[in-house]
Design a protein around this motif. Structure first.
Motif, PDB file in Angstrom:
ATOM      1  N   LEU A 157      57.100  21.419  59.746  1.00 29.99           N
ATOM      2  CA  LEU A 157      57.837  21.670  60.981  1.00 29.99           C
ATOM      3  C   LEU A 157      59.338  21.525  60.770  1.00 29.99           C
ATOM      4  O   LEU A 157      59.786  20.680  59.991  1.00 29.99           O
ATOM      5  CB  LEU A 157      57.398  20.695  62.076  1.00 29.99           C
ATOM      6  N   ARG A 158      60.091  22.345  61.445  1.00 28.76           N
ATOM      7  CA  ARG A 158      61.524  22.097  61.536  1.00 28.76           C
ATOM      8  C   ARG A 158      61.737  20.886  62.434  1.00 28.76           C
ATOM      9  O   ARG A 158      60.886  20.553  63.245  1.00 28.76           O
ATOM     10  CB  ARG A 158      62.247  23.304  62.152  1.00 28.76           C
ATOM     11  N   CYS A 160      63.681  20.531  64.995  1.00 27.97           N
ATOM     12  CA  CYS A 160      63.680  20.856  66.428  1.00 27.97           C
ATOM     13  C   CYS A 160      62.255  21.073  66.927  1.00 27.97           C
ATOM     14  O   CYS A 160      61.936  20.748  68.070  1.00 27.97           O
ATOM     15  CB  CYS A 160      64.544  22.079  66.700  1.00 27.97           C
ATOM     16  N   GLN A 161      61.383  21.615  66.063  1.00 28.98           N
ATOM     17  CA  GLN A 161      59.991  21.819  66.451  1.00 28.98           C
ATOM     18  C   GLN A 161      59.252  20.482  66.538  1.00 28.98           C
ATOM     19  O   GLN A 161      58.485  20.241  67.468  1.00 28.98           O
ATOM     20  CB  GLN A 161      59.311  22.748  65.438  1.00 28.98           C
ATOM     21  N   ILE A 165      57.577  18.915  70.021  1.00 31.79           N
ATOM     22  CA  ILE A 165      56.165  18.538  70.138  1.00 31.79           C
ATOM     23  C   ILE A 165      56.034  17.054  70.465  1.00 31.79           C
ATOM     24  O   ILE A 165      55.258  16.653  71.338  1.00 31.79           O
ATOM     25  CB  ILE A 165      55.403  18.878  68.837  1.00 31.79           C
ATOM     26  N   MET A 183      64.047  26.147  73.381  1.00 32.00           N
ATOM     27  CA  MET A 183      64.352  26.379  71.972  1.00 32.00           C
ATOM     28  C   MET A 183      65.042  27.721  71.838  1.00 32.00           C
ATOM     29  O   MET A 183      64.612  28.711  72.421  1.00 32.00           O
ATOM     30  CB  MET A 183      63.073  26.339  71.130  1.00 32.00           C
ATOM     31  N   SER A 187      64.025  30.197  66.752  1.00 33.24           N
ATOM     32  CA  SER A 187      63.761  28.853  66.225  1.00 33.24           C
ATOM     33  C   SER A 187      62.277  28.527  66.182  1.00 33.24           C
ATOM     34  O   SER A 187      61.900  27.435  65.776  1.00 33.24           O
ATOM     35  CB  SER A 187      64.500  27.791  67.053  1.00 33.24           C
ATOM     36  N   GLY A 188      61.417  29.488  66.566  1.00 30.59           N
ATOM     37  CA  GLY A 188      59.976  29.306  66.400  1.00 30.59           C
ATOM     38  C   GLY A 188      59.263  28.693  67.580  1.00 30.59           C
ATOM     39  O   GLY A 188      58.495  27.737  67.421  1.00 30.59           O
ATOM     40  N   LYS A 189      59.462  29.256  68.768  1.00 32.28           N
ATOM     41  CA  LYS A 189      58.797  28.718  69.962  1.00 32.28           C
ATOM     42  C   LYS A 189      57.279  28.865  69.870  1.00 32.28           C
ATOM     43  O   LYS A 189      56.543  27.931  70.163  1.00 32.28           O
ATOM     44  CB  LYS A 189      59.308  29.419  71.225  1.00 32.28           C
ATOM     45  N   THR A 192      55.743  26.587  67.350  1.00 33.26           N
ATOM     46  CA  THR A 192      55.702  25.246  67.939  1.00 33.26           C
ATOM     47  C   THR A 192      54.512  25.126  68.881  1.00 33.26           C
ATOM     48  O   THR A 192      53.784  24.123  68.871  1.00 33.26           O
ATOM     49  CB  THR A 192      57.014  24.962  68.696  1.00 33.26           C
ATOM     50  N   ASN A 195      51.212  24.707  67.135  1.00 38.45           N
ATOM     51  CA  ASN A 195      51.029  23.343  66.638  1.00 38.45           C
ATOM     52  C   ASN A 195      50.587  22.394  67.743  1.00 38.45           C
ATOM     53  O   ASN A 195      49.635  21.626  67.564  1.00 38.45           O
ATOM     54  CB  ASN A 195      52.335  22.846  66.008  1.00 38.45           C
ATOM     55  N   SER A 358      62.724  19.046  75.631  1.00 34.54           N
ATOM     56  CA  SER A 358      63.382  19.391  74.374  1.00 34.54           C
ATOM     57  C   SER A 358      64.508  20.376  74.630  1.00 34.54           C
ATOM     58  O   SER A 358      64.308  21.404  75.265  1.00 34.54           O
ATOM     59  CB  SER A 358      62.371  19.998  73.401  1.00 34.54           C
TER      60      SER A 358
END
Length: 902
Positions: A157-158, A160-161, A165, A183, A187-189, A192, A195, A358
């Motif tokens: 995970l980054r 921010c991710q 979470i 996010m 950035s991979g919403k 995330t 996950n 977040s």
């Protein structure tokens, strides 16, 4: 019917729809069906429960019924009372008390599961089905399972991710029904979401998750992401373990763990439709609603899709305003609602009860209205920039920084000091006073000229150390002519006073206007009314600088602000007063060295001598060494150099930090790292060196320059950031002039062949935001850099999206001045009418009234299509009236559109 009777009738209907048999006492048969509800059941204390619920012949809950319109929180104790007073001869699922409590007035229903460790009532749309109650009676509750979820591991995970979470799960553990994850784009919403959904299914036992998307094609992308999502703790894909269903029919797979669909399809399903055309999902529910101008979507209970169908609802792109007309679809299910967005609106934040778990990053939050941005006001004084010289032959006041004992010392030679020496070895009283007087004079002239000069805005001043803070506090009171309550120091050194109480007072007390601190309020303190942050110390860490700046970014309700600062209207920004060049100095990405502020140097040295090599201890030690070196004489430095084999304390501090640098130690094992630390720390094993450091740390002589005058060189708003925003805007235009339709039309002046519609401008606005650009900021930047060219205040453009046209034209050099679109359009409208008059066309009163309405529509939307006439001007006769009033109305409308916008 009385309100009580109407309420009971509604409750009966809801229970029957959920699959219960409802009985009177005289027809009581708990075995009549799986779910039986009995009216007016006698309890052990002689009271009567309005309804007693039986599942599989055993009592499990009560329903407290009240008349329609009565609020229900006050009757929770009553239903709890019944749950504890069931007759002993009645079979139950639990020995002590009934687990399920319901309160209803026939319109609202509230439910509490007493088995939850933090049992809390929540509103539900309808009653649960008997099968569902039977199922959850056999297992632990969902909320209890959430509480026992294992800790999240970083894995792939980054940060921010990971943070998103982790924060979301903490929110769920607090039983908060709604949570918003912000996010930035890219950035991979969705990753995330994959996950946290996997964790909720595996560890919390979630039976099913509903994933709502804005358009059908986004649903396909989401399904693809789930199917290819690799599980960290299993060498398999998500699709190999769980079923993910993207709905293209109105039937939910009973085995699906994740169901992906648009909100309009889900509405169709709840409405009982058997078929829904996929083509209707290609346009977002938001856009479709906006174009059709429909009313709120009313949802009724559908027993085929009961309220317990989903445990969680994830709403992607939730910033799109779907909550007004579609919110009943979301709130139909008894589920936690989790929003995903890159650009949360105020409405979105409101819907999620401001539970923004977040934020990533701060810049986006500023642009999107979560926080406010800052404007930098730079103050330069002669001494601040160039230092000064105290001539020899004078008695100079000197203060011991530790004891604050003041004495006088005769100078045998000139004492020359640089700006870096200020408030470290020399304090210039007039320099501090000059800065504060400059700030005082600028408050109601440069910063807040619209305010009547009564209340100074809440101001936080960052000082270099406690002595500096002490001087600033006392001089501030003198400069502003105020008493002790007006300005106070909030540091670790404030006697018996509690810092948290002072901080609280600073937040709420209208009398307490200026606080002076060093580090106490630098991070993590939420002071919403704060409007000015003054830096009288430089900061080299970019992270720390951003945290310190962040004290001013908090938004506050105008009414709340006015309670604290009565002469304020609102807080749409805060000011950063830079008196030392902190906004210009080079920053590093390192965190502050000092990590153990409450521990004395003597204790740190003792710990190191005992073998403590922890990162926090060594980082703090390095920070203390740098501070000591900044305050000692050349003779002291020579003495240190002899002990350290020609090294300085600064070099020793650097060597210590090298042992903490991951990049420098990545190829070393743990024993090798410890050995390296021990080698660097050898000098601290010698008692003589430790004693010398302690003596030097207390040998803190502070010369007081109270005779040298100071003067302001200049005081103005910083244009660096404004120029950067303008440059970024120009780059955006150049990079996207062929990609974004609205930009292409403006750039190529192609108004005749293509329509510059509101939707296209809105798309351009969204693209700007996704690139950390905002029309309000851009307009303000031009006003600062080119004030003679900007004719309207930035506040006047808020709410009118068409002003983006003017920004683009001005940036491209098409317009010499930057004026709001309404002003331009009104002028062009009059010119157009003048041209018509020259052609012999004179409009009568009714025609002018109709044309004015068209003009106002174009000002707000940039283009009026022939098809829009009927909906926009239907009450004025619409298209038929237009064609009656004007010959060849179609051509007239085309001409007017081009005349106002081109």
């Amino acid at each position: 019917m009385t309100p009580e009777q109407k309420s009971r009738q509604n409750i009966d209907t809801l229970l029957i729809k959920a699959g219960f048999i409802v009985q009177n006492r005289d027809e009581f048969d708990r075995t009549a069906d799986r779910g039986v509800v009995v009216r007016e059941f006698a309890m052990s204390d002689g009271s009567f429960a309005d309804y007693l619920i039986f599942i599989d012949g055993k009592a499990c809950g009560v329903i407290e019924a009240k008349k329609t319109g009565l609020s229900l929180s006050g009757v929770e104790n009553q239903s709890r009372h019944y749950a504890k007073n069931l007759p002993t001869n009645v079979r139950t699922h639990m020995d002590n008390e009934l687990p399920f409590l319901f309160e209803s007035n026939g319109v609202e229903i509230y439910f509490t599961d007493l088995r939850d460790k933090k049992s809390r009532s929540r509103r539900i749309f309808a009653f649960y089905r008997p099968d569902f109650l039977a199922k959850i009676l056999r297992e632990d509750t969902l909320r209890n399972r959430i509480l026992s979820m294992p800790s999240l591991q970083m894995a792939n995970l980054r940060k921010c991710q990971f943070d998103a979470i982790n924060s979301l799960e903490n929110s769920l553990k607090n039983y908060k029904p709604r949570a918003l994850i912000q996010m930035a784009t890219g950035s991979g919403k969705t990753f995330t979401a994959c996950n946290f959904i996997y964790r909720l299914i595996k560890f919390a036992g979630a039976k099913r998750v509903l994933f709502l998307v804005d358009r059908n094609n986004l649903g396909k992308q989401t399904k693809n992401e789930f199917e290819n999502f690799h599980l960290n703790d299993e060498n398999r894909k998500f699709s190999e373990v769980y079923i993910t269903q993207h709905l293209n029919t109105n039937t939910i797979d009973k085995d699906a763990k994740v169901v992906i669909t648009t909100i309009q399809r889900m509405y169709s399903m709840l409405s009982g439709d058997e078929y829904y055309d996929e083509k209707d999902e290609e346009i977002s529910a938001y856009e479709n609603y906006k174009s059709e101008n429909k009313s709120e979507r009313i949802v009724s209970y559908n027993p085929n899709i009961p309220i317990e169908s989903f445990d969680f609802i994830v709403v992607d792109e939730c910033h799109r305003s779907i909550y007004g007309e579609w919110r009943q679809v979301l709130e139909y299910f008894d589920a936690f609602i989790i929003g995903l967005t890159a650009t949360p609106s105020k409405q979105t934040l409101g819907y999620f009860s401001a539970n923004l778990v977040s934020q990533y990053p701060l810049e986006r939050s500023i642009i999107d209205g979560i926080n406010v941005d800052c404007e930098i006001f730079r103050i330069k004084t002669q001494i601040s920039e160039y230092g000064n010289t105290i001539k020899k032959g004078f008695l100079v006041p000197v203060m011991d920084k530790k004891t604050r004992l003041k004495y006088y010392e005769s100078l045998d030679e000139n004492l020359e000091y640089q700006k870096t020496d200020l408030d470290r070895s020399v304090v210039s009283i007039n320099q501090i006073q000059t800065i504060l007087e400059c700030y005082k004079n600028a408050i109601f002239t440069e910063l807040y000229p619209e305010r009547e000069p009564s209340f100074v805005p809440k101001t936080l001043i960052f000082a270099k150390d406690d002595n500096h803070a002490e001087n600033i506090t006392r001089i501030t009171r003198e400069v502003f002519g105020q008493g002790n309550d007006f300005c106070k120091k909030i540091t670790y050194n404030i006697g018996n006073a509690k810092p948290e109480e002072l901080i609280k007072a600073f937040k709420t007390d209208p009398t307490f206007r200026i606080a002076v601190t060093v580090d106490m309020i630098a991070t993590g303190t939420d002071i919403k009314p704060l409007e000015v942050v003054i830096f009288m110390r430089d900061v080299k860490s970019s992270l720390y600088y951003e945290q310190m700046k962040g004290r001013g970014v908090r938004t506050i309700n105008p009414n709340d602000l006015q309670t604290i600062t009565p002469n304020a209207k609102s807080k749409d920004k805060f000011y950063l007063i830079d008196a030392v060049g902190v906004s210009e100095s080079k920053k590093t990405i390192s965190a502050p060295l000092e990590r153990k502020k409450g521990i004395s140097l003597a204790k740190i040295l003792e710990n190191v001598a005992n073998g403590d090599t922890s990162d926090d201890t060594l980082s703090s030690l390095a920070g203390r060494l740098v501070r000591i070196e900044a305050n000692i004489s050349d003779d002291d430095k020579t003495q240190i150099s002899k002990i350290l084999d020609s090294k300085t304390l600064g070099q020793l501090a650097s060597d210590i930090l090298d042992t903490l640098d991951v990049d420098l130690t990545q190829n070393l094992n743990n024993d090798e790292i410890i050995a390296k630390k021990d080698e660097v720390l050898k000098p601290f094993n010698k008692p003589i060196f430790r004693k010398m450091l302690l003596d030097l740390s207390q040998k803190s002589k502070l010369y007081i320059d109270d005779i040298s005058p100071d003067s302001v060189i200049n005081a103005e708003f910083n244009k660096n950031k404004a120029n950067e925003i303008i440059a970024n805007f120009n780059d955006f235009i150049n990079e996207n002039k062929d990609e974004i339709t609205a930009l292409s039309i403006i750039y190529n002046k192609d108004y005749k062949n293509r329509k510059l519609t509101y939707e296209l401008i809105n798309e351009l606005n969204d693209k700007l935001k996704s690139n950390n650009l905002d029309s309000f900021q851009i307009w303000n930047s031009y006003a600062l850099v080119k004030p003679d060219k900007v004719k309207n205040n930035a506040k006047s453009i808020v709410g009118c999206l068409t002003n983006i046209i003017q920004l683009v034209k001005f940036a491209l050099g098409f317009d010499d001045e930057l004026r709001e679109f309404s002003s331009i359009a009104n002028s062009r409208f009059e010119l157009w009418k003048g041209r018509q008059k020259n052609k012999g066309i004179i409009f009568d009163e009714k025609q002018n009234e109709f044309l004015e309405l068209i003009k106002e529509y174009i000002i707000s939307n940039s283009y009026l299509d022939l098809a829009d006439i009927q909906s926009f001007l239907g009450n004025k006769g619409g298209i038929f009236k237009a064609k009656t009033l004007f010959d060849n109305f179609e051509n007239l409308l085309i001409e007017l559109n081009q005349a106002l916008v081109a």
